[in-house]
Design a protein around this motif. Structure first.
Motif, PDB file in Angstrom:
ATOM      1  N   GLN A 241       0.821  -1.210   0.000  1.00 15.72           N
ATOM      2  CA  GLN A 241       0.000   0.000   0.000  1.00 15.72           C
ATOM      3  C   GLN A 241       0.853   1.257   0.000  1.00 15.72           C
ATOM      4  OE1 GLN A 241      -3.100  -0.067   2.949  1.00 15.72           O
ATOM      5  NE2 GLN A 241      -3.338   2.155   2.960  1.00 15.72           N
ATOM      6  N   SER A 247       4.519  -1.520   5.302  1.00 16.15           N
ATOM      7  CA  SER A 247       3.215  -1.193   4.732  1.00 16.15           C
ATOM      8  C   SER A 247       2.449  -2.465   4.395  1.00 16.15           C
ATOM      9  CB  SER A 247       3.410  -0.352   3.472  1.00 16.15           C
ATOM     10  OG  SER A 247       2.161   0.029   2.926  1.00 16.15           O
ATOM     11  N   VAL A 250      -0.970  -5.523  -0.508  1.00 16.32           N
ATOM     12  CA  VAL A 250      -2.267  -5.451  -1.185  1.00 16.32           C
ATOM     13  C   VAL A 250      -2.342  -6.429  -2.356  1.00 16.32           C
ATOM     14  CG1 VAL A 250      -2.648  -3.061  -0.510  1.00 16.32           C
ATOM     15  CG2 VAL A 250      -1.468  -3.565  -2.664  1.00 16.32           C
ATOM     16  N   GLY A 285       0.087   0.011  -6.806  1.00 16.33           N
ATOM     17  CA  GLY A 285       0.666  -0.087  -5.476  1.00 16.33           C
ATOM     18  C   GLY A 285       2.147   0.231  -5.538  1.00 16.33           C
TER      19      GLY A 285
END
Length: 336
Positions: A241, A247, A250, A285
């Protein structure tokens, strides 16, 4: 001695390759001695491989094709192009197709070094290397020393293409010289010329004291927005992300996934993070640049071209293309 012999393969940015041989002179740290002309240009002093990366192959048994592979860096400050001598440092092994930083001690077999100043004309010697005629296996020739000076050892233990950087050993199996070139004599014969190993000893000491200090990471050149890149060197790269290992993930991009750079990049002190869009799904992303390579680099045939398509090479040939694309223009610095 044969357990300490390695094949050194070098690819330049155009995809062309060359190879030679080398000797493991420090199996604990992974230090290899070879000729400079195997890994770099003698006139410019520049290395052939991108970022000075070369590939090392070892055979588990003499007479067999190599079955263990490593990546190594050239140590230019601990090499001497004038003497045609170079030191390499093994930095990565492979877990399947994935490059993995090595941990010391490596446990590789170290060749014993003789005192080359004690070599005399008439001494029996053997030259070892991965000659071009031996189908990627060890080749050896036996002979006698013709002359011994401080700068050169000549012998009729003839070397061929691919032998450069390999071994000239004495009857005790100790390294006395580094086969470097062959020259015709005025009488129509041919002699092999080797650099005495004592000329390389100052390079060994310098390597341990100065050349193996890890430098601070330097940001690589940032690619332009709109560039196409491919996932290489790993079975799956995380799409995150944000531009951080912390992070949330995704999505995952399998080996070979093609992405487009959207123009945003963040440097975290170790690596760039790229804002990308996946070609097939359109998902966007952030991805680490460590396992991304340019389209041209990622699709280039590499190590398998050197090993050849024969059945005896099949296992190594299957592994090698991924190994090469994982290192072509991407310096592996850390986990993805």
């Amino acid at each position: 001695a044969a357990e300490s012999l390695v094949l050194v393969a070098v690819f330049d940015e155009s995809g062309d390759y060359g190879w030679g041989s080398g000797s493991i002179v420090d199996g604990r740290r992974g230090i290899i001695l070879t000729n400079w002309h195997v890994v770099g240009d003698e006139w410019s002093g520049e290395t052939y491989g991108p970022d000075g990366v070369v590939f090392i192959a070892l055979s588990s048994a003499p007479g067999e094709v190599p079955d263990r592979f490593y990546a190594a860096e050239v140590l230019p400050d601990c090499s001497d192009p004038g003497l045609d001598l170079a030191l390499l440092h093994i930095t990565h092994g492979f877990d399947g197709d994935t490059p993995v930083p090595v941990e010391e001690p490596l446990g590789l077999k170290t060749i014993l070094l003789a005192d080359s100043d004690r070599v005399r004309p008439g001494d029996q010697v053997v030259a070892l290397g991965y000659a071009d005629y031996a189908d990627s296996t060890l080749a050896w020739t036996q002979g006698n020393v013709a002359s011994a000076t401080g700068d050169w050892l000549t012998s009729d233990a003839l070397a061929s293409g691919g032998n450069s950087g390999g071994m000239l050993i004495d009857v005790r199996g100790e390294l006395i010289g580094i086969p470097t070139q062959t020259r015709a004599t005025s009488g129509g014969g041919v002699l092999s010329w080797s650099r005495p190993v004592n000329l390389a000893r100052p390079l060994f000491a310098k390597a341990l004291n100065a050349c193996m200090v890890t430098p601070e990471p330097v940001p690589p050149e940032e690619p332009e927005a709109g560039a196409w890149m491919m996932v290489v060197g790993t079975s799956s790269l995380n799409l995150r992300q944000g531009p951080s290992l912390d992070s949330p993930v995704v999505g995952r991009m399998p080996l070979g996934t093609v992405v487009e750079l959207l123009g945003l990049a963040e440097w975290d002190g170790e690596r760039y993070w790229y804002r990308v869009q996946v070609q097939d799904s359109g998902r966007t992303g952030w991805a680490s640049e460590v396992y991304l390579a340019s389209w041209d680099t990622a699709t280039r045939a590499a190590f398998s071209r050197f090993l050849g398509p024969s059945a005896s090479h099949s296992e190594a040939a299957r592994m090698a293309p991924t190994m090469m694309t994982g290192f072509s223009l991407v310096t592996v610095r850390s986990r993805k």
